[in-house]
Write a protein that holds these residues in place. Sequence first.
Motif, short mmCIF file in Angstrom:
data_model
loop_
_atom_site.label_atom_id
_atom_site.label_comp_id
_atom_site.label_asym_id
_atom_site.label_seq_id
_atom_site.Cartn_x
_atom_site.Cartn_y
_atom_site.Cartn_z
N VAL A 21 13.31 5.57 8.81
CA VAL A 21 12.35 6.67 8.92
C VAL A 21 12.70 7.83 8.00
O VAL A 21 11.82 8.38 7.32
CB VAL A 21 12.28 7.16 10.39
N VAL A 22 13.97 8.20 7.93
CA VAL A 22 14.39 9.39 7.18
C VAL A 22 14.41 9.13 5.67
O VAL A 22 14.10 10.03 4.88
CB VAL A 22 15.77 9.88 7.67
N GLU A 115 3.42 -14.34 -18.19
CA GLU A 115 4.69 -14.12 -18.88
C GLU A 115 5.19 -12.67 -18.73
O GLU A 115 5.62 -12.04 -19.69
CB GLU A 115 4.58 -14.52 -20.34
N VAL A 116 5.12 -12.17 -17.53
CA VAL A 116 5.54 -10.81 -17.21
C VAL A 116 7.06 -10.78 -17.04
O VAL A 116 7.63 -11.60 -16.33
CB VAL A 116 4.83 -10.31 -15.93
N GLN A 117 7.70 -9.84 -17.72
CA GLN A 117 9.16 -9.67 -17.64
C GLN A 117 9.55 -8.47 -16.77
O GLN A 117 10.68 -8.39 -16.29
CB GLN A 117 9.75 -9.48 -19.04
N SER A 118 8.61 -7.53 -16.63
CA SER A 118 8.88 -6.34 -15.82
C SER A 118 7.60 -5.92 -15.12
O SER A 118 6.51 -6.06 -15.67
CB SER A 118 9.40 -5.20 -16.69
N LEU A 119 7.76 -5.42 -13.90
CA LEU A 119 6.58 -4.97 -13.15
C LEU A 119 6.91 -3.76 -12.32
O LEU A 119 8.06 -3.50 -11.98
CB LEU A 119 6.00 -6.11 -12.30
N ARG A 120 5.85 -3.04 -12.01
CA ARG A 120 5.93 -1.87 -11.15
C ARG A 120 5.21 -2.24 -9.87
O ARG A 120 4.02 -2.54 -9.89
CB ARG A 120 5.27 -0.67 -11.83
N LEU A 121 5.93 -2.25 -8.77
CA LEU A 121 5.34 -2.54 -7.46
C LEU A 121 4.86 -1.23 -6.85
O LEU A 121 5.65 -0.31 -6.64
CB LEU A 121 6.38 -3.20 -6.54
N VAL A 122 3.56 -1.16 -6.60
CA VAL A 122 2.97 0.03 -6.00
C VAL A 122 2.51 -0.33 -4.59
O VAL A 122 1.61 -1.16 -4.41
CB VAL A 122 1.77 0.56 -6.82
N THR A 123 3.14 0.27 -3.61
CA THR A 123 2.73 0.09 -2.22
C THR A 123 3.13 1.32 -1.43
O THR A 123 3.85 2.19 -1.93
CB THR A 123 3.31 -1.22 -1.62
N THR A 124 2.68 1.40 -0.20
CA THR A 124 2.96 2.56 0.64
C THR A 124 4.45 2.67 0.92
O THR A 124 5.14 1.65 1.04
CB THR A 124 2.18 2.42 1.96
N ASP A 125 4.95 3.89 1.05
CA ASP A 125 6.38 4.13 1.24
C ASP A 125 6.97 3.32 2.39
O ASP A 125 8.02 2.70 2.25
CB ASP A 125 6.69 5.63 1.40
N TRP A 126 6.29 3.27 3.53
CA TRP A 126 6.82 2.55 4.68
C TRP A 126 6.79 1.02 4.49
O TRP A 126 7.50 0.29 5.17
CB TRP A 126 6.10 2.93 5.98
N PRO A 154 3.05 8.38 7.91
CA PRO A 154 2.85 7.33 8.91
C PRO A 154 3.12 7.81 10.33
O PRO A 154 3.94 8.71 10.55
CB PRO A 154 3.86 6.27 8.50
N GLN A 155 2.45 7.19 11.26
CA GLN A 155 2.69 7.47 12.67
C GLN A 155 3.96 6.73 13.09
O GLN A 155 4.36 5.74 12.47
CB GLN A 155 1.51 7.01 13.51
N VAL A 156 4.58 7.17 14.15
CA VAL A 156 5.81 6.56 14.64
C VAL A 156 5.57 5.08 14.96
O VAL A 156 6.42 4.23 14.67
CB VAL A 156 6.35 7.31 15.88
N GLY A 157 4.41 4.75 15.51
CA GLY A 157 4.10 3.36 15.83
C GLY A 157 4.08 2.47 14.59
O GLY A 157 4.56 1.34 14.62
N THR A 158 3.55 3.00 13.49
CA THR A 158 3.53 2.25 12.24
C THR A 158 4.95 2.01 11.75
O THR A 158 5.30 0.91 11.33
CB THR A 158 2.73 3.03 11.17
N LEU A 159 5.79 3.04 11.79
CA LEU A 159 7.18 2.91 11.36
C LEU A 159 7.95 1.93 12.25
O LEU A 159 8.72 1.11 11.76
CB LEU A 159 7.86 4.27 11.36
N PHE A 160 7.72 2.02 13.54
CA PHE A 160 8.38 1.13 14.50
C PHE A 160 8.02 -0.33 14.21
O PHE A 160 8.89 -1.19 14.13
CB PHE A 160 7.94 1.52 15.92
N LEU A 161 6.73 -0.60 14.02
CA LEU A 161 6.28 -1.96 13.73
C LEU A 161 6.82 -2.45 12.39
O LEU A 161 7.32 -3.57 12.28
CB LEU A 161 4.75 -2.01 13.74
#
Length: 177
Positions: A21-22, A115-126, A154-161
């Motif tokens: 969480v922190v 033929e990708v050698q490098s990528l940037r993964l973009v997704t939500t922090d949690w 995010p809500q606590v429930g989202t983080l918990f899950l």
Amino acid sequence: MMRRLLSFVFLLWAIGFLWFVVALPQPATDAQLTDAVIVPTGGAGRIARGLDVLDRGLAKKMLVSGVDPEVKPAEFAAEFGVRAEAMACCITLGFSAVDTRSNAAETAKWVAQNEVQSLRLVTTDWHMRRAASELDRTLPDHVTVIRDAVPSNPQVGTLFLEYHKLLASRAAGLADL
């Protein structure tokens, strides 16, 4: 003896959850260019951040993984204000993924085809830790992955899950060894 063991396991779980969480992952710097940007669907701001990365030339191609099969490319373009030229040259909509593990499989297949050698993964922090972990297990070792988290509240429930999904994913990864 059993009470001490259970107390110790609970303490480890609680410390792990507190860390989860922190210390949520942060956005990446713009200093490193990559061959591609990968955006799993499912969270607010992900696609917009991926398109921004592409527009600013930080990546040459983009895979949006886990797109609903009902979505047509023209609808996607209209929804996110994407030019037809960008859709034609640079953006691939992936329709086969339904969860984080299949996002990783869809990504690995696309990475090999392009033929990708490098990528940037973009997704939500949690979601970043689990998504990156699944990619690490699926991609070849020579592919560099930059983690670019989209900040959220995010809500606590989202983080918990999500914490428990991460633990299950890591346990499954250990079982695969």
